[in-house]
Design an enzyme around this catalytic site. Structure first.
Site, PDB file in Angstrom:
ATOM      1  CG  ASP A 207      -1.606   1.258   1.515  1.00 44.00           C
ATOM      2  OD1 ASP A 207      -1.456   2.198   0.713  1.00 44.00           O
ATOM      3  OD2 ASP A 207      -2.313   1.330   2.529  1.00 44.00           O
ATOM      4  CE  LYS A 233      -4.317   8.800   1.198  1.00 44.32           C
ATOM      5  NZ  LYS A 233      -5.033   9.514   2.260  1.00 44.32           N
ATOM      6  CB  CYS A 372      -8.729   4.252   8.051  1.00 45.34           C
ATOM      7  SG  CYS A 372     -10.021   5.328   7.460  1.00 45.34           S
TER       8      CYS A 372
HETATM    9  C1  LIG Z   1      -1.699   4.291   4.235  1.00 48.83           C
HETATM   10  C2  LIG Z   1      -2.998   4.487   3.507  1.00 48.83           C
HETATM   11  N1  LIG Z   1      -3.503   3.489   2.790  1.00 48.83           N
HETATM   12  C3  LIG Z   1      -4.641   3.595   2.092  1.00 48.83           C
HETATM   13  C4  LIG Z   1      -5.363   4.761   2.118  1.00 48.83           C
HETATM   14  C5  LIG Z   1      -6.616   4.837   1.339  1.00 48.83           C
HETATM   15  O1  LIG Z   1      -6.493   5.777   0.328  1.00 48.83           O
HETATM   16  P1  LIG Z   1      -7.748   6.104  -0.592  1.00 48.83           P
HETATM   17  O2  LIG Z   1      -8.825   6.552   0.351  1.00 48.83           O
HETATM   18  O3  LIG Z   1      -7.267   7.182  -1.484  1.00 48.83           O
HETATM   19  O4  LIG Z   1      -8.088   4.849  -1.283  1.00 48.83           O
HETATM   20  C6  LIG Z   1      -4.904   5.836   2.870  1.00 48.83           C
HETATM   21  C7  LIG Z   1      -5.686   7.073   2.977  1.00 48.83           C
HETATM   22  O5  LIG Z   1      -5.721   7.716   3.997  1.00 48.83           O
HETATM   23  C8  LIG Z   1      -3.677   5.696   3.567  1.00 48.83           C
HETATM   24  O6  LIG Z   1      -3.192   6.712   4.270  1.00 48.83           O
END
Ligand SMILES: Cc1ncc(COP(=O)(O)O)c(C=O)c1O
Length: 414
Positions: A207, A233, A372
């Site tokens: 990720d 981001k 999250c």
């Molecule tokens: C480490 C990480 N993974 C995944 C995501 C998910 O990103 P998205 O909401 O753009 O799919 C985020 C978003 O905050 C994140 O910080």
């Protein structure tokens, strides 16, 4: 654009590119310290999208007329630049998705449903965002595979020594981790994890949502098999992201979404799939968003990823020093040299939402919540934290305003 590659970044000059940062909130200049949740957009990205809509918009890979060809050229040009940005061996391995979450779901469903079963193990981390945790937990349950977490050390880093212990529990088939933690800023040792995963014939899923905006990414050097990230981001638009995957794995995988564009031939009896990347891009793509994504990659590449990382590191060290003086503060996360520009903290006896609310009165925007990352919050023994996060446009005086705002929080709540 106010910097060149490899030069020291001039955040003050760069801010002129970001119209949104020029405003006041509650009568105070906006200090936007929440770039980890989403980054602000420079004029260059906004202009690229407007210009595309005004001069070249059409659907892609469908028409033979001039506009459709122009749109396809812009869309595929963006794909090539984004693939180069992460050093993908081929742009055909770069799939446009809605966001990092969709890229990770694509792998969990399209690879996991076919390749996982009882006796297999999926290994994630205690530091995972739900986007790289919940899909694997769900697919493991559905296929009967086991599910394990690499635990954290006291300093908020992965306890790699725990890995070998999983081998006795089943055949490890997937190792999934973030490269940079959104909650603590920890930079994880993905090269080591990839080597370990491959020694055990497992795939390595990364990720990269929080890494791609801040570190120079080389998917080949990371040794991973999949790398997912989001445009929003890294100064790009929302609604688009990308998944890089190793060609042989992508080619062997079943599709994820089904419908228009992803097919080779459709007959009543059977449908066959198109070539990469189209097999994974069913329906109309986020076309202008992909063009904006390409412009965002150009923008941050021109600023220089090394310069961005250096700038954020200086801000992080300064923030840790300033915040340490706030009475009752608890700071989470590893030493600055193993961490990106993210500071998570709590103030004893004050709810994170109250902290963020008082800071908003001062025009300072930070995040409060579980980010999250509920398994991580459980490990830290808290329901939530406050988080300040920095980017190429962040200034040291915004960190001063954060620190001063926290002293005001203390006064308000006694
Ligand atoms: C480490 C990480 N993974 C995944 C995501 C998910 O990103 P998205 O909401 O753009 O799919 C985020 C978003 O905050 C994140 O910080």
């Amino acid at each position: 654009m106010a910097v060149g590659a490899d030069l020291k970044l001039d955040a003050r000059a760069l801010r002129a590119d970001f119209p949104i940062l020029a405003q006041e909130i509650n009568g105070k200049p906006l200090a936007y310290l929440d770039s980890a949740v989403t980054a602000q957009k420079p004029r260059q990205v906004l202009d690229a999208m407007t210009q595309f809509y005004e001069t070249s918009y059409g659907n892609v890979h469908r028409g033979v007329y001039a506009l459709a060809e122009r749109a396809t050229e812009a869309f595929e040009g963006a794909r090539e630049r984004i693939a180069r940005f992460v050093n993908a061996p081929s742009s055909r391995e770069l799939i446009f998705t809605r966001n990092a979450t969709e890229g990770l779901n694509l792998v969990a469903y399209a690879w996991g449903l076919t390749n996982l079963g009882p006796g297999d193990l999926v290994v994630v981390t205690e530091l995972e965002h739900h986007s790289n945790f919940v899909p694997w937990q769900y697919i493991a349950k559905r296929t009967g595979a086991g599910f394990r977490m690499i635990p954290l050390t006291e300093s908020g880093e992965l306890d790699i020594d725990a890995l070998d212990g999983f081998v006795a529990d089943g055949r490890v088939k997937v190792v999934a981790t973030n490269l940079v933690s959104n909650a603590l800023g920890t930079i994880n040792p993905v090269e080591r994890l990839s080597a370990w995963a491959h020694e055990h014939d497992a795939i390595m899923v990364v990720d990269g949502a929080q890494a791609a905006p801040h570190l120079a990414i080389d998917v080949q050097a990371l040794g991973c098999d999949f790398f997912a990230f989001s445009a929003h981001k890294l100064c790009g638009p929302s609604g688009v992201g990308a998944l890089w995957g190793r060609r042989e794995l992508l080619e062997a995988m079943e599709p994820f979404n089904l419908g228009g564009h992803m097919i080779r031939k459709v007959q009543f009896e059977e449908t066959t799939w198109g070539d990469l990347p189209h097999k994974f891009e069913a329906g109309t793509s986020p076309i202008a968003e992909a063009v904006g994504f390409g412009a965002a990659v150009d923008y941050i590449s021109a600023a220089g990823l090394e310069a961005i990382q250096r700038h954020e590191h200086e801000l992080l060290s300064y923030a840790l020093e300033r915040l340490a003086d706030v009475p009752g503060i608890v700071l989470y996360g590893p030493a600055p040299e193993r961490r990106a520009g993210i500071v998570s903290f709590n103030i004893e006896g004050i709810h994170p939402h109250d902290v963020a609310q008082v800071l908003d009165w001062e025009g300072v925007a930070i995040r409060a919540g579980h980010h999250c990352c509920q398994p991580l919050m459980q490990r830290l023994g808290v329901a939530a934290t406050n988080r300040a996060s920095f980017y190429l446009y962040t200034l040291p005086e915004e960190i001063d305003r954060l620190a001063d705002g926290l002293l005001r929080v203390r006064k308000v709540f006694g």
